[in-house]
Structure formats: structure tokens, C-alpha cells
Write a protein that holds these residues in place. Structure first.
Motif, PDB file in Angstrom:
ATOM      1  N   UNK A   1     -52.080  50.314  13.880  1.00 17.64           N
ATOM      2  CA  UNK A   1     -51.885  48.937  14.318  1.00 17.64           C
ATOM      3  C   UNK A   1     -50.629  48.375  13.672  1.00 17.64           C
ATOM      4  N   UNK A   2     -49.901  47.578  14.443  1.00 17.42           N
ATOM      5  CA  UNK A   2     -48.699  46.920  13.945  1.00 17.42           C
ATOM      6  C   UNK A   2     -47.952  46.295  15.102  1.00 17.42           C
ATOM      7  N   UNK A   3     -46.821  45.658  14.805  1.00 15.21           N
ATOM      8  CA  UNK A   3     -46.025  45.072  15.887  1.00 15.21           C
ATOM      9  C   UNK A   3     -45.280  46.164  16.649  1.00 15.21           C
ATOM     10  N   UNK A   4     -44.980  45.881  17.897  1.00 15.38           N
ATOM     11  CA  UNK A   4     -44.138  46.784  18.671  1.00 15.38           C
ATOM     12  C   UNK A   4     -42.716  46.718  18.121  1.00 15.38           C
TER      13      UNK A   4
ATOM     14  N   UNK B   1     -43.805  51.760  21.156  1.00 16.55           N
ATOM     15  CA  UNK B   1     -43.593  52.342  19.834  1.00 16.55           C
ATOM     16  C   UNK B   1     -43.935  51.281  18.799  1.00 16.55           C
ATOM     17  N   UNK B   2     -44.820  51.646  17.880  1.00 19.59           N
ATOM     18  CA  UNK B   2     -45.267  50.710  16.844  1.00 19.59           C
ATOM     19  C   UNK B   2     -44.475  50.859  15.562  1.00 19.59           C
ATOM     20  N   UNK B   3     -44.354  49.759  14.860  1.00 12.40           N
ATOM     21  CA  UNK B   3     -44.054  49.794  13.434  1.00 12.40           C
ATOM     22  C   UNK B   3     -45.427  49.636  12.791  1.00 12.40           C
ATOM     23  N   UNK B   4     -46.120  50.763  12.680  1.00 12.23           N
ATOM     24  CA  UNK B   4     -47.512  50.737  12.232  1.00 12.23           C
ATOM     25  C   UNK B   4     -47.615  50.259  10.797  1.00 12.23           C
TER      26      UNK B   4
ATOM     27  N   UNK C   1     -31.049  36.060   5.343  1.00 11.85           N
ATOM     28  CA  UNK C   1     -30.428  36.399   4.060  1.00 11.85           C
ATOM     29  C   UNK C   1     -29.046  36.974   4.335  1.00 11.85           C
ATOM     30  N   UNK C   2     -28.047  36.120   4.380  1.00 11.92           N
ATOM     31  CA  UNK C   2     -26.710  36.595   4.726  1.00 11.92           C
ATOM     32  C   UNK C   2     -26.699  37.127   6.140  1.00 11.92           C
ATOM     33  N   UNK C   3     -26.287  38.379   6.297  1.00 10.22           N
ATOM     34  CA  UNK C   3     -26.231  39.005   7.625  1.00 10.22           C
ATOM     35  C   UNK C   3     -27.442  39.874   7.906  1.00 10.22           C
ATOM     36  N   UNK C   4     -28.503  39.703   7.151  1.00 10.58           N
ATOM     37  CA  UNK C   4     -29.697  40.541   7.302  1.00 10.58           C
ATOM     38  C   UNK C   4     -30.925  39.704   7.642  1.00 10.58           C
ATOM     39  N   UNK C   5     -31.900  40.396   8.205  1.00  8.42           N
ATOM     40  CA  UNK C   5     -33.208  39.790   8.461  1.00  8.42           C
ATOM     41  C   UNK C   5     -34.204  40.501   7.551  1.00  8.42           C
ATOM     42  N   UNK C   6     -34.809  39.737   6.651  1.00  9.92           N
ATOM     43  CA  UNK C   6     -35.787  40.279   5.711  1.00  9.92           C
ATOM     44  C   UNK C   6     -37.181  39.883   6.164  1.00  9.92           C
ATOM     45  N   UNK C   7     -38.108  40.864   6.144  1.00 14.49           N
ATOM     46  CA  UNK C   7     -39.486  40.624   6.559  1.00 14.49           C
ATOM     47  C   UNK C   7     -40.438  41.003   5.439  1.00 14.49           C
ATOM     48  N   UNK C   8     -41.374  40.101   5.159  1.00 15.85           N
ATOM     49  CA  UNK C   8     -42.499  40.476   4.305  1.00 15.85           C
ATOM     50  C   UNK C   8     -43.654  40.861   5.224  1.00 15.85           C
ATOM     51  N   UNK C   9     -44.729  41.317   4.644  1.00 16.19           N
ATOM     52  CA  UNK C   9     -45.872  41.773   5.448  1.00 16.19           C
ATOM     53  C   UNK C   9     -46.405  40.654   6.349  1.00 16.19           C
ATOM     54  N   UNK C  10     -46.507  39.449   5.813  1.00 14.65           N
ATOM     55  CA  UNK C  10     -47.027  38.325   6.586  1.00 14.65           C
ATOM     56  C   UNK C  10     -46.190  38.015   7.819  1.00 14.65           C
ATOM     57  N   UNK C  11     -44.873  38.130   7.694  1.00 12.63           N
ATOM     58  CA  UNK C  11     -43.994  37.869   8.841  1.00 12.63           C
ATOM     59  C   UNK C  11     -44.212  38.906   9.944  1.00 12.63           C
ATOM     60  N   UNK C  12     -44.394  40.161   9.544  1.00 10.95           N
ATOM     61  CA  UNK C  12     -44.656  41.204  10.541  1.00 10.95           C
ATOM     62  C   UNK C  12     -46.052  41.058  11.133  1.00 10.95           C
ATOM     63  N   UNK C  13     -47.014  40.636  10.329  1.00  7.37           N
ATOM     64  CA  UNK C  13     -48.371  40.409  10.841  1.00  7.37           C
ATOM     65  C   UNK C  13     -48.427  39.219  11.778  1.00  7.37           C
ATOM     66  N   UNK C  14     -47.488  38.281  11.644  1.00  7.25           N
ATOM     67  CA  UNK C  14     -47.449  37.106  12.520  1.00  7.25           C
ATOM     68  C   UNK C  14     -46.991  37.466  13.934  1.00  7.25           C
ATOM     69  N   UNK C  15     -46.310  38.606  14.072  1.00  7.66           N
ATOM     70  CA  UNK C  15     -45.943  39.078  15.407  1.00  7.66           C
ATOM     71  C   UNK C  15     -47.200  39.626  16.082  1.00  7.66           C
ATOM     72  N   UNK C  16     -47.199  39.639  17.402  1.00  5.10           N
ATOM     73  CA  UNK C  16     -48.363  40.176  18.110  1.00  5.10           C
ATOM     74  C   UNK C  16     -48.636  41.604  17.649  1.00  5.10           C
ATOM     75  N   UNK C  17     -49.882  41.877  17.300  1.00  8.98           N
ATOM     76  CA  UNK C  17     -50.277  43.196  16.819  1.00  8.98           C
ATOM     77  C   UNK C  17     -50.802  44.039  17.980  1.00  8.98           C
ATOM     78  N   UNK C  18     -50.417  45.301  17.979  1.00 11.27           N
ATOM     79  CA  UNK C  18     -50.837  46.248  19.009  1.00 11.27           C
ATOM     80  C   UNK C  18     -51.480  47.444  18.331  1.00 11.27           C
ATOM     81  N   UNK C  19     -52.320  48.134  19.069  1.00 10.41           N
ATOM     82  CA  UNK C  19     -53.018  49.301  18.531  1.00 10.41           C
ATOM     83  C   UNK C  19     -52.732  50.513  19.408  1.00 10.41           C
ATOM     84  N   UNK C  20     -52.460  51.627  18.753  1.00  5.41           N
ATOM     85  CA  UNK C  20     -52.279  52.909  19.420  1.00  5.41           C
ATOM     86  C   UNK C  20     -53.246  53.901  18.806  1.00  5.41           C
TER      87      UNK C  20
END
Length: 166
Positions: A74-77, A114-117, A41-60
Motif C-alpha cells: 500500500x502507498x501512493x501511486x 506503480x506504487x511507492x509502497x 526546500x529550495x529547488x527540492x520537494x521534501x516529503x515526510x511519511x504523513x505527507x505521502x500518507x495524505x495522498x490517495x493510498x492504493x493497494x497492489x
């Protein structure tokens, strides 16, 4: 030795991909801007929940000052999100829904898992539960992180990450 290895990883992970990201299909929960090479989106990267869930998920599993007892997040690194957008910088400006902002060194994301939980104890983090995204450090694994300085970097209700120039 560890610093040299982390520096090498920083260069490896932050080399831009040079292409556009897929478009979000749902509600955008994270915007990444600044020194990035992959956008949607222009000069930005927009993420919805599904896009972040598509990244490998890690648990702390860790104790935090904000939760009673041991909590499972749980979330992506964070470093995987930075890699996805081709981030090139050494500092992040992370902003929450209420406009609280903290500077977070990229080195934190490279040195620690570090997670984006996105979930807490298996339930999605809602805004009223410090979500939709919460920066979680592995405090139990690295007790030296449990300092006021690092705790101010544990932003909850994250909505924006700006990759600052070097």
C-alpha cells in the motif's frame, strides 16, 4: 490508441502546479528534485511519511521475486507524487539509501499503477524490510512486467527521485 492516451495523460499530469508544497513536519523520507515546479526546500520537494500518507493510498496484491507468496503493498501511486511536485520530464533517476540508482521511465508511472509502497501486508516498511519506500509494479496484473529490466527499476529503500530533463 493506448500510447496516444498515455501521452495525453503524461502532459495532463505533469503540468506544474506552480506553487510551494507544505513543509514536512516529521523526518524526511523522500526528496524529489530536478524538473519540478512545486517545492518546499529550495529547488527540492521534501516529503515526510504523513505527507505521502495524505495522498490517495492504493493497494497492489502481487507476487514479487523478493517475497514469499502473495504480498499486499500500500502507498501512493508514483504518478500522484509526480503530479504533486509538478514534474516535467520523461525519465526519473531513483536512488536508494545504499546509493543504488535506476532510471525509471515516467511512462511506467503513467501506464501502470506503480506504487511507492509504504506498507507490506499492513505493516510499515522499515529500512530492514526494504523501506521506507519501495517501487512496486503490478506484476501479477501485467506479467509482461516481470523482466530483469523492470525488476531493476523496482528500487527499494527509495530516498530520492530526480526528474530528468526531456
Amino acid at each position: 490508441m493506448r500510447r496516444a492516451l498515455m501521452g495525453g495523460l503524461l502532459l495532463f499530469f505533469l503540468i506544474g502546479s506552480g506553487h510551494a508544497l507544505e513543509e514536512p513536519e516529521g523526518r524526511v523520507i523522500l526528496t524529489v528534485s530536478g524538473n519540478i515546479t512545486a517545492t518546499n526546500a529550495g529547488n527540492e520537494a521534501l516529503f515526510d511519511r504523513g505527507m505521502l500518507e495524505a495522498l490517495e493510498q492504493h493497494t497492489t496484491r502481487t507476487h514479487t521475486p523478493w517475497h514469499d507468496g502473495l504480498a499486499t503493498f500500500t502507498g501512493p501511486l508514483g504518478r500522484d507524487v509526480l503530479e504533486k511536485v509538478g514534474a516535467q520530464g520523461t525519465m526519473l533517476r531513483v536512488t536508494a539509501l545504499n546509493d543504488y540508482a535506476a532510471n525509471v521511465p515516467v511512462a511506467d508511472f503513467m501506464e501502470y499503477d506503480v506504487l511507492l509502497a509504504m506498507t507490506l501486508d499492513g505493516a510499515p516498511l522499515r529500512v530492514r524490510d526494504q523501506g521506507p519506500l519501495f517501487i512496486i509494479y503490478p506484476f501479477d496484473e501485467f506479467p509482461e512486467l516481470l523482466t530483469e529490466k523492470v525488476m531493476t527499476r523496482s528500487v527499494w529503500q527509495v530516498v530520492h527521485i530526480d526528474v530528468l530533463p526531456e
